[in-house]
Each structure stands twice: as structure tokens, then as C-alpha cells.
Design an enzyme around this catalytic site. Structure first.
Site, mmCIF file in Angstrom:
data_model
loop_
_atom_site.group_PDB
_atom_site.id
_atom_site.type_symbol
_atom_site.label_atom_id
_atom_site.label_comp_id
_atom_site.label_asym_id
_atom_site.label_seq_id
_atom_site.Cartn_x
_atom_site.Cartn_y
_atom_site.Cartn_z
ATOM 1 N N SER A 71 11.887 -0.421 -0.711
ATOM 2 C CA SER A 71 11.300 0.043 -2.029
ATOM 3 C C SER A 71 12.227 0.686 -2.828
ATOM 4 C CB SER A 71 9.962 0.472 -1.871
ATOM 5 O OG SER A 71 8.994 0.769 -2.832
ATOM 6 N N ASP A 122 4.971 -9.797 -2.395
ATOM 7 C CA ASP A 122 5.161 -8.498 -2.599
ATOM 8 C C ASP A 122 4.881 -8.110 -4.321
ATOM 9 O OD1 ASP A 122 5.945 -5.954 -2.868
ATOM 10 O OD2 ASP A 122 7.870 -5.721 -2.210
#
Length: 566
Positions: free
Chosen positions: A212, A490
Site C-alpha cells: 500500500s 483492489d
């Protein structure tokens, strides 16, 4: 002036936090003021039922003198500290602080070229990353290569405190440049307990991993410090910073079960329409939020369940089923509201709508939505506080505490200064959407002015300077031995090199470029003690990662054999 009830809530939270040795950042998709409200409520409920009599703070300030820190959940991994400069770029600033890290040497083969696998802790307490050191990607790669595993906590997070409060001025050293230099300094100078040989970079191969935000940092480290970082893996690396991040919700809309997605679109369209009529108050009453003054606070709060998509995980022991539960609730038949039929409302089976005596007519999906929010979210607000205290965001005083315990301020500060990612509605009003059109950039970024008034040495910009991040490569960031790994569904994918806005690339050993089918957020970071027990797609990506890392290390060995610098 904050009300008495809000002060009481703050006092209770203080008591809770003083008993916690680890403080995690909320993992919701948003970073705005409503996220802070929900963060506080979560901690409030954690507090209930605890006995604080005789308790004392267990928070370890990073300038203490402990040799190491013991973690009862992971006793094998002790926490150590590495001394860092507060400001790497000012030679006249002599302030120092201690950065926490943990090591895994269970697979270590000394006096070889086995790598150091370092995982960037990112925007949370580093202790939250210990599962990845134990059975996750760090252990998987260390086991396959005989290497040393490391989790490195990010400055300001966990107990890696370089300051004693979180005022605007104190936070001015929390930026990408300083924290990247922390990692570089650590790699070049650290001495690991129990490791007699010198494994510092660049004389030893280091593989830098991040997921991330930390995934973007992994890519940045490989590009900015190629002499220290021999290889890097950016998992769900958000290398593209943006002000408005409306695409986050678009991924969810497209990937969710079609029935759920259609119900959400229908419900949001109806909610927005009713908020423009005299029925706005009865609508909010239905959600248990009739006393919430501002409509933007209302629509922000009811979008909270959508953040649970990001928490999906292939391993049911750690993943969340929250989004699926929300979808099930949203698509329930009218029988779920049988107690209200013919008493306070009537149902039209042909149009799938519900009518109330006050003239309000809504889709069944809105009624289901309201029931879910009222029972699962609004019910968490203590009666003595009221919904405005719990969920209102327009009172600036609620967001101006700058105690070191207000850990929510950290990532929001980074959002407001460099990264952005404000979760808004699509810019095209005719575009299908699962969040209200009232979620504007102005509303979502309001927290920046509320929480961070100008200091004596630093002023938060009107909008974050995302160029600071994007100049490092943006969607096109690339280097030899830099792996890009993302999840197909995602919600952060639009900010990664796998974005539809980015150019496609070849997947090679030297520059891996992989997309995990049905993967969500850094799906490869988790792992099982025996990877053979993992689901097919996860086992596949882990085997591929082991393969390309081993191939990279062969290149290191070849360079070493030729007497060159790898």
C-alpha cells in the site's frame, strides 16, 4: 468550544490509550473527519468494561534506554531501536530519536550472500506487521533464501516517536523524504543482535518490501537508493498520488456482486434526491440520524460499510466478511421489515418500493440500508453523547487536540501535505455511483484546516502537494529488480502502476509485473506457515516471488564472483 459530552468521550479515550502499548491507525478507506469520529468510537467501545484502577502508561517513548522490547504475542521477535536524526537534511539539527524494528533470524545462513528482507511498516504501528515476519511474506522469502527478516517501523508511528506532541510544527518532519532517508540510514548502518557479520548495504543484498503506502515507498527506495536497495517489491504500491480518489469506489461498484451494486446505486440515487426535499429529516430519522445537522456528514457516515471491501482477505482467520454481510442486508426481502408493514408503512410488490404516512416513498434498498446503518453503526453512539457529538464533523474543536495519543493525526497529516486520496463522488453527475454526490473534495479535505492550524515553522498547504510523490515515477515508476504486484479488484489499484490510466508492461524476471486474480489489497503479504496449504492463486504468486528473488540473488553472486559491485 467542545461540549461536555465530547470532553467526556475524549477523557475516556485518553484512559484507554494510556493502557495500550500499541496504537493502530484506522484502516478505513477514508482519512477525513468522519473517519476520526469512527476511530474514536472504536476506541471508546474497546474501553468499556476495562478496569483502569492502578494502571499506568505502558507507552515507551523512543528516547528511552531499554535494550529491547518484549512482545507477548510474538515472543520470538524482540523489538530493538536504531537511533536516527530528526532532520536528515539539516546538519545543525542534533535532535535524535529511536526507530523501532524487529528481526527474524530463524532461517539465517551466516557468511553467505543470503539477503536481508526488510518490510516497511508504513502508516501503522510496526507491531501490526509482525504476522508478516512470522508466517507472511518476510518469513516466506527469508526461508527460501536463508536470509534475515526485518520489520522497520515508520517514524512517528507505533513507539517510534521523534517528538512529544502532534502539533502542526511537530509533524513537519513527517514526510516521504525524511522517512525514506530513515530507511537508507538504517540499511547502511544497523547492527543486528546475534548477527556477527556485517550485513549492511551496499555490501550485502537487501530486498525492500512494502504494501500500500509502504509499497509506494518500496518503489521509491529502489529508484532513489539503488546502491543500497538491491531489489524491491511494491505490493499494491500507490505510486500515483491524487487529490480526488473517486476511482476507489468505482472499483468496488464494478467488482461487487451485481445485485448488491445495483441496489447501492439505486439507494444512493434515491437518498440524494430526498435530501433535496422537505423529506430530508424523515429520511435521516429512518437511519437513526435525524439529529445530525449536516447532510454531508450523513452521507459520509452511511458510506462507512464500503470501506470493509478493502479488508477482504483470502485467509478467513484474518479477513473481514463485513462487506458481504452489508450486501446481504442491503438486498433482503421485505419480510425483514414485517413488523413495520401495515403499521407505519406499506409495500408495493410491483415497484419494490415502500411508502410512509408522511408521503415519503423509497426503494426497499434504502429501507434495508437504513436498518443496517441504524443497527450496526448508529447504535455504537452512546446515548449520553448524541449523534451530532458522535458523527458531526463541522465543529473544528473536535479535531484540534494534538496529544501524542491522537494517532489519527499522523496519516491525515501525510494525506493533507503530500498524498491526497480524498474519497469523493465521481466528477460526472450522470455516472453510476455508490456514494453520494455530496462527498466533494471540499468536504473530504475540510479536516486539513480543522486539525492543522498554521504553526510557527510549518503551514499545511491548501491542498496536498502530490507532485512531491508523483515526480518519483508516478504510474511509470520502474527499475531493474523492482517488482510490481497488485490485486485485480483492489480499490487502490487505480493509484498503482496497474491502473487503467497506466501503460501496460511485460512481466519479466528482472522487472516483475503481476496482477493477482480476484486479489484485493496487498494480498501477497499474508502467508501460511506451510505455503502448500495456501489457495492456488496465493501459492502461485508466492512461488513466483521466491523464483524472481532467487534469480536476482544469482545476479548478485555473479557480480561478486567477477569482483564487481552488485
Amino acid at each position: 468550544m467542545a461540549s461536555t459530552s465530547f470532553k467526556l468521550l475524549a477523557t475516556l479515550l485518553l484512559a484507554l490509550l494510556l493502557t495500550e502499548s500499541t496504537i493502530a491507525v484506522a484502516s478505513r478507506h477514508w482519512m477525513g473527519a468522519q473517519g476520526v469520529n469512527l476511530w474514536r468510537l472504536n476506541h471508546y467501545h474497546d474501553l468499556k468494561g476495562r478496569d483502569f484502577e492502578g494502571g499506568q502508561s505502558q507507552i515507551v517513548l523512543s528516547d528511552g534506554d531499554l535494550e529491547y522490547e518484549y512482545n507477548s504475542e510474538y515472543p520470538e521477535f524482540r523489538g530493538y531501536w536504531f537511533r536516527q536524526p530528526l532532520d536528515h537534511f539539516d546538519p545543525d539539527n542534533y535532535s535524535r530519536w529511536r526507530q523501532r524494528y524487529w528481526i527474524n533470524t530463524r532461517h539465517y545462513r551466516p557468511n553467505t550472500s543470503a539477503p536481508v528482507i526488510v518490510l516497511d511498516g508504513g502508516e501503522t504501528n510496526g507491531a501490526d506487521r509482525l504476522p508478516f515476519l512470522d508466517t507472511g511474506i518476510v518469513d516466506i522469502l527469508a526461508k527460501a533464501t536463508g536470509g534475515i527478516g526485518v520489520v522497520l517501523e515508520h517514524r512517528y508511528y507505533g513507539t517510534s516517536y521523534p517528538v512529544y506532541n502532534f502539533t502542526t510544527d511537530a509533524l513537519r518532519f513527517l514526510n516521504n523524504s525524511q522517512s525514506l532517508q530513515d530507511s537508507a540510514n538504517f540499511m547502511a548502518n544497523v547492527k543486528f543482535a546475534g548477527v556477527d557479520e556485517d550485513v549492511t548495504a551496499p555490501n550485502h543484498p537487501w530486498i525492500y518490501y512494502g504494501g500500500s503506502y509502504a509499497g509506494a515507498r518500496a518503489a521509491h527506495m529502489r529508484v532513489l537508493y539503488p546502491d543500497l536497495v538491491y531489489g524491491a517489491i511494491a505490493s499494491s504500491g500507490v505510486t500515483h498520488a491524487s487529490l480526488s480518489n473517486w476511482e476507489y469506489m468505482e472499483v468496488i461498484r464494478k467488482a461487487a456482486d451485481p445485485k448488491c451494486s445495483e441496489s447501492l446505486v439505486e439507494a444512493v440515487k434515491g437518498i440524494d434526491a430526498l435530501l433535496e426535499t422537505r423529506l430530508r429529516k424523515p429520511l435521516k430519522d429512518l437511519f437513526g440520524l435525524g439529529e445530525l445537522e449536516h447532510d454531508d456528514d450523513f452521507v459520509s457516515l452511511i458510506s462507512d460499510p464500503l470501506g470493509s471491501w478493502q479488508a477482504k482477505m483470502w485467509d478467513p482467520s484474518v479477513g473481514s466478511t463485513g462487506f458481504d454481510e452489508f450486501c446481504d442486508a442491503l438486498t433482503r426481502p421485505i419480510i425483514a421489515h414485517a413488523n413495520l408493514l401495515n403499521d407505519t408503512m406499506t409495500y408495493d410488490y410491483e415497484t419494490d418500493t415502500v411508502s410512509f404516512p408522511n408521503g415519503m416513498k423509497i426503494a426497499l434498498s434504502i429501507l434495508n440500508y437504513a436498518k443496517y446503518v441504524k443497527e450496526e453503526i448508529v447504535s455504537r453512539c452512546p446515548e449520553e453523547f448524541g449523534v451530532e457529538e458522535c458523527f458531526g464533523t463541522h465543529d473544528d474543536a473536535k479535531f484540534q487536540s494534538s496529544s501524542i495519543l491522537d494517532t489519527w493525526r499522523l496519516w491525515i497529516f501525510q494525506v493533507c501535505t503530500e498524498w491526497g486520496y480524498f474519497s469523493t463522488a465521481p466528477p460526472d453527475p450522470d455516472h453510476p455511483r455508490i456514494v453520494s454526490k455530496l462527498l466533494t473534495l471540499e468536504y473530504e479535505s475540510m479536516i486539513c484546516k480543522q486539525a492543522f492550524p498554521a504553526g510557527d515553522f510549518f503551514t499545511v498547504p491548501a491542498f496536498p502537494n502530490v507532485t512531491t510523490v508523483n515526480v518519483l515515477g508516478d504510474f511509470d515508476i520502474a527499475a531493474d529488480r523492482l517488482a510490481i504486484i497488485d490485486g485485480e479488484v483492489d480499490p487502490w489499484r487505480p493509484c498503482t502502476p496497474h491502473s487503467e490510466y497506466a501503460k501496460d508492461r511485460d512481466d519479466t524476471i528482472l522487472r516483475p509485473f503481476k496482477l493477482i486474480p480476484n486479489g484485493v489489497h496487498h494480498y501477497d503479504e499474508w502467508g501460511l506457515a506451510n505455503i502448500e496449504d495456501e489457495p492456488t492463486e496465493i501459492l502461485k504468486i508466492h512461488r513466483e516471488m521466491i523464483h524472481f528473488v532467487k534469480e536476482w540473488l544469482k545476479d548478485w553472486e555473479s557480480e561478486k564472483a567477477r569482483g564487481g559491485q552488485a
